[in-house]
Structures are given as structure tokens and as C-alpha cells.
Design an enzyme around this catalytic site. Structure first.
Site, mmCIF file in Angstrom:
data_model
loop_
_atom_site.group_PDB
_atom_site.id
_atom_site.type_symbol
_atom_site.label_atom_id
_atom_site.label_comp_id
_atom_site.label_asym_id
_atom_site.label_seq_id
_atom_site.Cartn_x
_atom_site.Cartn_y
_atom_site.Cartn_z
ATOM 1 N N SER A 248 0.852 -1.184 0.000
ATOM 2 C CA SER A 248 0.000 0.000 0.000
ATOM 3 C C SER A 248 0.889 1.236 0.000
ATOM 4 C CB SER A 248 -0.914 0.016 1.232
ATOM 5 O OG SER A 248 -0.139 0.174 2.416
ATOM 6 N N LYS A 249 0.256 2.404 -0.081
ATOM 7 C CA LYS A 249 1.027 3.646 -0.187
ATOM 8 C C LYS A 249 1.892 3.918 1.037
ATOM 9 C CE LYS A 249 -1.827 5.995 -3.603
ATOM 10 N NZ LYS A 249 -2.663 7.172 -3.931
ATOM 11 N N ARG A 250 1.541 3.314 2.180
ATOM 12 C CA ARG A 250 2.373 3.552 3.370
ATOM 13 C C ARG A 250 3.752 2.921 3.227
ATOM 14 N NH1 ARG A 250 1.951 -1.242 6.404
ATOM 15 N NH2 ARG A 250 0.200 -2.520 5.712
#
Length: 466
Positions: A241-243
């Protein structure tokens, strides 16, 4: 065997995800390594979420990665009439039927099953075996007449034998009552018409393979080889994910990774060939096979990506590397190189590309070739320009004006000046670095002088001496 044909079929609802890029790469490598075709299909049937901008981003991402496709990209939406035609052919073959059940009736069935505690219930349409004479004059969907007993077996080239109980699969709608085809039908029709022999895609599509197999069987078509590859996880083992950082392919270009390094790294992400870690795309095509794909999710490792990229930067032709650097500057929103910077960076490539892992690192190493006078020294470099050092630079410049501009000649002059002052070359190199680049960490003094040339070298030393 007939010619290998693979395809990449993204939905244009957002950017090209790194997982999608790897799927495209695996398809590309498998086809190209066997003299086959690699096709591109844009699955744009979701008209509410599909955008031209997303399509453009996908094409740009594939182009940057160097994944060329054969022929024109196919729009799935443009083929909706062909999909509907096949649904009606299934009706004629007796492998599909008209279903007049309304959305309200189906919802009531589901609610009733939930009330009875059923976690999942297959909707059995009352129209499956109805006499056509009883059909009302009303809108209808076309449902595939799926087998009610036995099993559907998927012989997957990555996952092995995967079995689905047929009584757990309902009679899938292939054409809605408004005449639009469903995704499940469209995929099969497109793959068949495009001659796809191997469907290589993410394992989130594995369940779809059972239903899609039934469509192939309903039409009497050859079933392609299935190969469902595990997804990519972040370094912590959780779904990407973007994290975790960049998830879009375009982000990696904007961060300054070379396309060849990305191809190499993504090829090794979930696929192995002995102990081979670093290789060209030509070598990857020759080595790549479905048998080398693992069944477990692969983990992103940014350190390994950087080292792989550095290996490719060091081995790329200078002119090709410069072309990629210009693409990186555009992707990251930075000004383009001037003609003078372009020419000097090309001359400097031999001494700046060896240990750069990314293009920002390469540009930082080439700082001396990209700046113009007067050279602004950073704090650390400015300390090297004391009164004594300036005096030595003043003494040095007249000798450089008559020098033969080769490394051997420059080395002799600089060592001679250092010896005359009773200092080692290192003591002289520090103010030279400051004068030529305004930095303490640079390529060798000789390389910088050879790249920027005699006149510019002398002008920068004069500036610093003053």
C-alpha cells in the site's frame, strides 16, 4: 505448438500499479523469449471509473519500462457487440438460458438465506429449465448453464491443481437485461478472439478461472494455460500500500530508477533462476519460464532495487543513459538540461556513473559539469579555501595555461606544485575540489578538469583564488 500469445489487460481506473507492471513484464518476457506475441487490452467496460487519463498513464508506464506490445491496444468496451453475440450463441447451443428473475426476487432469496443462517447460498434460477412457451414478454438476463454436480479443475502452471466444487458456483450472468456483457464473459471472448494461449495474471483472479473455464467449455473453445502469480507485499510482509512508499510505476521513474534496473528487479520479484540476480533483458527472456515463479507473495526490498539499478546504470551506454536522465527530469518536474549541460554531462558520464544507484545520485556526482560560474561552495568546501590555498591556486593557474591537457600532464603539474609547498596531493585536492565543484565529494580532480576543459578550469581557479 502454435505461436505463444500472452496479454496484459489492465483496467484504466488509476495509475499502473507496481504489481500490474510485474504482471505485464512476466507476460512480455514469456512471449518475447519464445518468439511469441505480447498483446495489450484495456478493460474499460466500467464506464463510470475508466478515464482517458488513466489509460494514458498505463501506456506511458509500459513505454517507460520498455515493454512493447504487438499491434494496437484493444478496447474491451468497443467489443461489447461481439460479447453480446457470443452470449446469444451460448443460448443457441443450449449452454445458457434466459432468466427473467428480477433484482428484487434475487435480493429476497439472499435475505431469506441469511435469515436461515446460511453464510453463502447459490441462487438457483427457476428459469434454468423452464419451457420457452412460459417465457414472459419481459426483459431478461442470459445466464450460463453451469454444471450442478462434480468439480471444475484448474491445472495452474504456478499454483498446481486447484479444484472448485460446481455446487458452489451459480449460473453466472453473461449478458445483463440491459444488453451489456459482464466482465467474466468479455474476458473470455476477448482472450479467445485474440488467440491468447497463456493467461498470466495475479492470483486474485484464480477464482475467476473456474467460471471462465465454464465459458470456454460452453463455447467449445480451447482453454488457455492458466498461470496465477502471487501478489507483491511490502517489506513488512503486508499487502502493498502507499504507506510502504511508491506503488505506481511512474513514481519509480520520478525517483530516478532506470528502466533496465526496474525490469531486472521486478523479474526477480517472485521468480528465480538458480542464483542469478543481475542480468540484461535479453538474458531474462532466455531464462524466464513459468516454472520459476514461486507460490508465496514476494516482498519489495528497496535496498536490493537500488543495488540492481546501480549495476545497470554502470553498464548502460552513455548516450542511452543521458536520454533516460532527461526522461527522469521531466517525470520529476525538474528543468530540462541546456545544450551546454547536455554536452558536458555526456562527457562526464564515464566518471560519474560507476557508483550511482539512481539518477539523483548521478546528477549530484556530475554537479561540477552542470553548474556555471561563479561556483558557489558549500560550507564544508569553503573551509578548504583559506589564504594559503588561494595563494597556491594563483601560482597554479599560469602553469595550466600552457599545459598539454591530458591526465598525465595535469598530474605532473599538480604533484610538482604540491611538492614545492611540502604538502601531499590530498592537501591540494581539497581546494581544487572546492574551486571546481563547490563540493568536498566529487569525481577525481583530473576527471573534472578534463571534462570541463582548460578554459573553464582556469576560470574557476581564478575565481576561487580571488
Amino acid at each position: 505448438m502454435s505461436q505463444i500469445v500472452t496479454r496484459f489487460a489492465p483496467s484504466p481506473t488509476g495509475y499502473l500499479h507496481i504489481g500490474g507492471a510485474r504482471t505485464a513484464l512476466f507476460n512480455w518476457l514469456f512471449a518475447r523469449g519464445r518468439g511469441g506475441k505480447f498483446l495489450l487490452r484495456i478493460e474499460d467496460t466500467d464506464r463510470d471509473r475508466s478515464t482517458p487519463e488513466a489509460t494514458a498513464a498505463i501506456l506511458q508506464g509500459l513505454t517507460w519500462l520498455g515493454l512493447d506490445w504487438d499491434g494496437e491496444a484493444v478496447s474491451q468496451f468497443d467489443r461489447k457487440d461481439r460479447h453480446a453475440e457470443v452470449a446469444h450463441q451460448m443460448l443457441a447451443r443450449g449452454t445458457a438460458y434466459k432468466c427473467f428473475s428480477t433484482a428484487e426476487e434475487i435480493a429476497a432469496f439472499r435475505a431469506d438465506q441469511e435469515a436461515k443462517g446460511a453464510s453463502y447460498a447459490v441462487f438457483l434460477s427457476p428459469w434454468r429449465d423452464a419451457d420457452p412457451a412460459t417465457h414472459p414478454d419481459a426483459p431478461f438476463a442470459i445466464r450460463m448453464k453451469a454444471p450442478r454436480t462434480g468439480e471444475t479443475i484448474i491445472n495452474d502452471a504456478v499454483q498446481g491443481i486447484v479444484t472448485f466444487r460446481n455446487d458452489q458456483l451459480d449460473d453466472m450472468i453473461v449478458l445483463r437485461s440491459d444488453g451489456t456483457p459482464t466482465y467474466m464473459l468479455a474476458v473470455v471472448v476477448d482472450d479467445h478472439d485474440m488467440g491468447v494461449t497463456h493467461v498470466i495474471r495475479g492470483d486474485d483472479h484464480l477464482n475467476n478461472a473456474a467460471r471462465q473455464t465454464m465459458v470456454y467449455q460452453a463455447m467449445g473453445w480451447d482453454i488457455p494455460v492458466w498461470a496465477h502469480i502471487p501478489l507483491i507485499h511490502g517489506p513488512d510482509g503486508k499487502k502493498l500500500s502507499k504507506r510502504h512508499g511508491a506503488t505506481a510505476v511512474g513514481d519509480y521513474q520520478a525517483q530516478g530508477f532506470p528502466a533496465a534496473g526496474m525490469r531486472n528487479y521486478l523479474t526477480r520479484l517472485g521468480w528465480a533462476h538458480g542464483d542469478d540476480e543481475l542480468f540484461t533483458s535479453e538474458q531474462a527472456m532466455a531464462m524466464f519460464g513459468l516454472e520459476g515463479i514461486g507460490r508465496s507473495p514476494a516482498r519489495l526490498d528497496f535496498k536490493k532495487l537500488e543495488s540492481t539499478s546501480g549495476w545497470h546504470i554502470a553498464r548502460t551506454d552513455d548516450a542511452a543513459l543521458l536520454h533516460e536522465v532527461q526522461g527522469y527530469l521531466t517525470a520529476s518536474g525538474q528543468p530540462a538540461l541546456t545544450k551546454g549541460q547536455h554536452d558536458l554531462l555526456l562527457r562526464a558520464m564515464y566518471c560519474v556513473k560507476d557508483r550511482a544507484k539512481t539518477f539523483p545520485e548521478l546528477i549530484e556526482k556530475a554537479h561540477f559539469a552542470l553548474i556555471s560560474r561563479p561556483v558557489a561552495a558549500d560550507e564544508a568546501a569553503a573551509k578548504a579555501l583559506d589564504t594559503v590555498s588561494r595563494g597556491i591556486l594563483k601560482e597554479l593557474t599560469p602553469r595550466l595555461q600552457t599545459a598539454n591537457w591530458t591526465k598525465d600532464a595535469l598530474e605532473a603539474i599538480l604533484n610538482d606544485v604540491a611538492a614545492a609547498h611540502g604538502i601531499g596531493f590530498g592537501k591540494l585536492a581539497a581546494p581544487l575540489r572546492s574551486a571546481l565543484a563547490g563540493r568536498t565529494a566529487t569525481p577525481s580532480v583530473y576527471d573534472m578538469m578534463l571534462v570541463i576543459g582548460q578554459d573553464e578550469t582556469i576560470a574557476r581557479l581564478n575565481d576561487a583564488a580571488a
